[in-house]
Design a protein around this motif. Structure first.
Motif, PDB file in Angstrom:
ATOM      1  N   ALA A 188       0.829  -1.209   0.000  1.00 33.30           N
ATOM      2  CA  ALA A 188       0.000   0.000   0.000  1.00 33.30           C
ATOM      3  C   ALA A 188       0.862   1.258   0.000  1.00 33.30           C
ATOM      4  CB  ALA A 188      -0.931   0.002   1.212  1.00 33.30           C
ATOM      5  N   VAL A 189       2.015   1.216   0.673  1.00 33.12           N
ATOM      6  CA  VAL A 189       2.933   2.361   0.681  1.00 33.12           C
ATOM      7  C   VAL A 189       3.458   2.599  -0.733  1.00 33.12           C
ATOM      8  CG1 VAL A 189       5.137   3.233   1.554  1.00 33.12           C
ATOM      9  CG2 VAL A 189       3.590   1.981   3.081  1.00 33.12           C
ATOM     10  N   ARG A 190       3.817   1.524  -1.392  1.00 36.37           N
ATOM     11  CA  ARG A 190       4.350   1.645  -2.755  1.00 36.37           C
ATOM     12  C   ARG A 190       3.255   2.101  -3.727  1.00 36.37           C
ATOM     13  NH1 ARG A 190       5.998  -3.665  -1.115  1.00 36.37           N
ATOM     14  NH2 ARG A 190       4.988  -4.655  -2.919  1.00 36.37           N
ATOM     15  N   GLN A 191       2.041   1.601  -3.524  1.00 36.43           N
ATOM     16  CA  GLN A 191       0.927   2.013  -4.381  1.00 36.43           C
ATOM     17  C   GLN A 191       0.597   3.492  -4.172  1.00 36.43           C
ATOM     18  OE1 GLN A 191      -1.981  -0.852  -3.042  1.00 36.43           O
ATOM     19  NE2 GLN A 191      -1.692  -2.167  -4.847  1.00 36.43           N
ATOM     20  N   ALA A 192       0.680   3.952  -2.939  1.00 31.69           N
ATOM     21  CA  ALA A 192       0.408   5.366  -2.662  1.00 31.69           C
ATOM     22  C   ALA A 192       1.440   6.262  -3.343  1.00 31.69           C
ATOM     23  CB  ALA A 192       0.405   5.612  -1.154  1.00 31.69           C
TER      24      ALA A 192
END
Length: 532
Positions: free
Chosen positions: A304-308
């Motif tokens: 999710a951090v990378r997607q954000a």
């Protein structure tokens, strides 16, 4: 198989002169009959990389571009791109429909520069040496699918592959498959230093200072037998600290040509203030730049951090403000000029959106702001990387969802640290080993990938070998479409931009439009003297 469809604009209309510019001193370089070429690609020997020009270790553009001039391979990239053609070989072909058995017949009377004859046993030794050493910096993975090698007499060699691989001829055209002599290279040990002994178009000597090459002198190899036609007898390759120093050397008449890599500032100056006697030529490149993630690092382990980050990064702003006309936004690992390209990241995330990034993090229960460090090499690429990472920091921190710091280091420190897994996020460029979409996917997602990435996609690791079965590479495009979607969803890497290539040359040098192909392969043999 027809590979021309893989590199559509990169093969057709590859080169376009931009302007005539930049005057300076009459007479060039003090090199006599030499054609003098400037580069910023470094060649450094240190404790972590003691053998920068050993084909079993080398895996960067600068090293490979030296090896391409001096080591011969069975196949090589032809003028104008497309499917590889025989070089040390007289003929090469698959002997089965499954693309699992590949036979090559060598040219007769091949020899190394010391006069020793080259036989099929030397080819086998060279390939098996790479696989045996299996250096963690090198490109042995390109040849790892070889199961056995059979030699029949002095001139026939047959490669038996563990799984079908229609891209194998391309892999045999790369320096990792360079033919070396048992007299000069040990079978289980790297050759330290800057010496190269082969059978390629040139012989070479180096000038070294503080364990770094400052100049490589290439001289025509009179015993070379292969597909390449030389248009010169001597070329000097001079290494400069940065694009600015190289551009000044061009203005002063110290070099004939400035190539990898002119920075965006130098290109802009040449366009805005034309001077006499120099032509700036734009070449469409296939190189990309991206952020890589250590997916085991606590800061970015949750996708999710990378997607954000993917939802926030403004590629257009980076390309426009930092690189001007020298780069374009990139929304996939496979560049837009390759036919299998799909705008996977744009399709998934659209325009930069704080709201979307916030929703992604909130849904995953990620506490904000996310503290994160971004790392880059200060001395590796075009010289604009520091500005690029400063802008990335601004974009991410402006969202209030991230608390980003940025740190640059010299290439030797950076390379060792990212391979060791010290960095959560780091920036790297990628120049394809060969112009097939597989080479933009497999090196990042397969087991033992060159990033040392812990990321694993079981689906991707099934699709990649399936894609290699297709002799008609257009038939593999559905697999590549799905692979690009997987990357956009899991974000083990985050593509940022696709770069153009520029060559600036003084009047009187010919062949400049063929000096670099789309994969940034340096083809020094194309240069000559004559009317521009």
């Amino acid at each position: 198989m027809n590979r021309k469809t893989l590199v559509l604009p990169a093969v057709v209309g590859l080169l376009a002169p931009v302007l005539v510019a930049c005057g300076g001193a009459e007479g060039v370089g003090g090199g006599g009959d030499s054609i003098v070429v400037g580069t910023t690609d470094e060649l450094i020997a240190d404790k972590d990389a003691p053998a920068p020009l050993d084909p079993a270790h080398a895996y960067d553009t600068g090293s490979w571009n030296v090896l391409r001039q001096t080591l011969q391979t069975l196949m090589h990239a032809p003028r104008g791109g497309g499917q590889p053609v025989p070089d040390a070989a007289k003929t090469c072909a698959f002997t089965d429909k499954a693309s699992e058995s590949y036979r090559c017949e060598l040219r007769t009377d091949l020899s190394f520069t010391d006069g020793s004859p080259i036989t099929a046993e030397d080819v086998k030794f060279s390939i098996e040496r790479v696989l045996k050493i299996n250096d963690d910096n090198g490109a042995a993975a390109l040849l790892a699918n070889i199961e056995t090698i059979d030699v029949k007499g002095d001139h026939e060699v047959v490669f038996h592959l563990a799984t079908p691989d229609a891209t194998f001829p391309y892999k045999l055209s790369t320096p990792i498959a360079g033919i070396v002599s048992k007299k000069k290279y040990e079978g289980d040990k790297l050759r330290a230093g800057f010496g190269v002994d082969g059978s390629g178009p040139y012989t070479m000597t180096t000038q070294v200072k503080d364990d770094a090459v400052t100049k490589v002198t290439f001289k025509k190899n009179g015993s070379y037998k292969g597909d390449v036609k030389l248009h010169n007898s001597k070329v000097e390759l001079r290494v400069y600290e940065d694009p600015e120093a190289m551009a000044k050397a061009l203005d002063k008449g110290e070099i004939d040509i400035a190539t990898r890599e002119l920075g965006p500032e130098q290109v802009a100056q040449m366009k805005e203030k034309p001077k006499e006697n120099i032509t700036l030529t734009e070449l469409q490149g296939l190189s990309i730049f991206y952020l890589a993630f250590n997916t085991d690092h606590p800061a970015v382990k949750d996708k999710a951090v990378r997607q954000a980050m993917a939802a926030l990064v403004d590629r257009g702003q980076i390309a426009g403000q930092v690189y001007s006309a020298t780069a374009e936004p990139l929304y996939s690992l496979i560049p837009a000029s390759v036919s299998a390209h799909k705008n996977a990241f744009y399709n998934r995330y659209g325009e930069p959106s704080r709201a979307q990034a916030k929703q992604i993090l909130r849904k995953a229960g990620i506490k904000t702001p996310v503290k994160l460090s971004l790392h880059y090499s200060e001395d590796r690429y075009s010289g604009a990387t520091a500005k690029e990472f400063g802008l990335l920091k601004t974009q991410l921190n402006a969202s209030k969802l991230f608390d980003v710091t940025v740190e640059g280091s010299d290439w030797a420190t950076f390379r060792t640290a990212h391979k060791r897994g010290d960095y959560p996020v780091f920036g790297l460029g990628w120049v394809p080993d060969y112009p097939d979409p597989e080479n933009y996917i497999a090196p990042f997602l397969e087991k033992d990938n060159f990033l040392n990435s812990p990321y694993v996609s079981t689906e991707a690791r099934k699709l990649i070998p399936q894609s290699r079965r297709q002799a008609d590479r257009t038939a593999a495009e559905p697999a590549f479409a799905r692979l690009q979607e997987i990357v956009a969803n899991d974000v083990p890497v985050l593509p940022l931009r696709q770069d153009k290539q520029y060559v600036a040359a003084r009047a009187g040098v010919t062949g400049v439009e063929r000096l670099l192909n789309g994969s940034s392969d340096l083809q020094l043999w194309e240069l000559g003297r004559g009317d521009s």
